[in-house]
Design a protein around this motif. Structure first.
Motif, mmCIF file in Angstrom:
data_model
loop_
_atom_site.group_PDB
_atom_site.id
_atom_site.type_symbol
_atom_site.label_atom_id
_atom_site.label_comp_id
_atom_site.label_asym_id
_atom_site.label_seq_id
_atom_site.Cartn_x
_atom_site.Cartn_y
_atom_site.Cartn_z
ATOM 1 N N GLY A 127 44.058 41.269 46.248
ATOM 2 C CA GLY A 127 44.828 41.741 44.607
ATOM 3 C C GLY A 127 44.250 40.541 43.595
ATOM 4 O O GLY A 127 44.995 41.042 42.640
ATOM 5 N N VAL A 128 44.505 39.376 43.430
ATOM 6 C CA VAL A 128 44.342 38.847 42.396
ATOM 7 C C VAL A 128 43.566 38.798 41.445
ATOM 8 O O VAL A 128 43.589 38.869 40.120
ATOM 9 C CB VAL A 128 44.766 36.676 42.879
ATOM 10 N N LEU A 129 42.118 38.792 41.751
ATOM 11 C CA LEU A 129 40.962 38.908 40.850
ATOM 12 C C LEU A 129 41.106 40.658 40.226
ATOM 13 O O LEU A 129 40.251 40.551 39.820
ATOM 14 C CB LEU A 129 39.447 39.394 42.328
ATOM 15 N N LEU A 130 41.581 41.815 41.025
ATOM 16 C CA LEU A 130 42.141 43.085 40.934
ATOM 17 C C LEU A 130 42.813 43.257 39.520
ATOM 18 O O LEU A 130 42.469 43.451 38.688
ATOM 19 C CB LEU A 130 42.786 43.979 41.654
ATOM 20 N N VAL A 131 44.282 42.527 40.008
ATOM 21 C CA VAL A 131 44.586 41.994 38.540
ATOM 22 C C VAL A 131 44.182 41.364 37.084
ATOM 23 O O VAL A 131 44.527 42.082 36.048
ATOM 24 C CB VAL A 131 46.001 40.980 39.203
ATOM 25 N N LEU A 132 43.599 39.816 36.962
ATOM 26 C CA LEU A 132 42.834 39.560 36.143
ATOM 27 C C LEU A 132 41.658 40.582 36.140
ATOM 28 O O LEU A 132 41.672 40.031 35.180
ATOM 29 C CB LEU A 132 42.177 38.622 37.229
#
Length: 180
Positions: free
Chosen positions: A31-36
């Motif tokens: 989910g890190v790339l989703l938040v970014l």
């Protein structure tokens, strides 16, 4: 910063956000790339409202993002189960026919394949057929069969016996044979 440079930067942020969203499906980032991605898209849309001379530019960008993100997300969800990461999330079970056909009750029905029987009830298209003294629930391929008519078992699928109308089997030598 001039408004044209800021608008170009805003659209670059939106594009980078979409690319990060696509990368989230292929890379296990939890989910890190989703938040970014969502942050970049939101910042890009906000910049189009702040730095454009006409507010309609911001609204057009907002509408385009609200149309493009679900479309890209839908396409990615279609392809995601085929990726290395996606295959870990989805379990592939055995075919329904394979599990049902392996049950002991249905294994007995497999022996009927190719056998002749006589319709006890009207098959419209389902009914009862007698095979060697046993009454079996059967189905035709869609045609109607009258009671007393001969049928032949052509297939057994998932515990369903499929029959087709047939001519009376030739029992010539068996009728006169002496078994002792």
């Amino acid at each position: 910063m001039t408004s044209s440079v800021a608008l170009v930067l805003a659209y670059v942020l939106i594009f980078a956000g979409v690319l990060l969203l696509v990368a989230e499906f292929f890379l296990p980032t939890h989910g890190v790339l989703l938040v970014l991605s969502l942050s970049a898209v939101a910042l890009g849309v906000a910049m189009t409202f702040m730095y454009s001379d006409d507010p309609s530019t911001g609204f057009i960008t907002l509408i385009a993002v609200f149309v493009a993100l679900p479309t890209v997300g839908g396409v990615m969800l279609y392809y995601w189960p085929r990726t290395r990461v996606g295959r870990r999330f989805f379990l592939n079970g055995p075919d329904e026919d394979a599990t049902i056909a392996s049950m002991p009750v249905h294994l007995e029905l497999e022996q009927l394949r190719g056998r002749y029987g006589r319709a006890i009830s009207a098959l419209r298209p389902a009914g009862v057929v007698e095979f060697d003294g046993r009454r079996i629930d059967t189905m035709t391929e869609g045609m109607m069969v009258e009671p007393g008519q001969w049928v032949r078992c052509i297939d057994v699928k998932a515990g369903k016996v499929i029959v087709r109308p047939a001519d009376k089997p030739d029992l010539g030598d068996l009728e006169t044979a002496i078994f002792s």
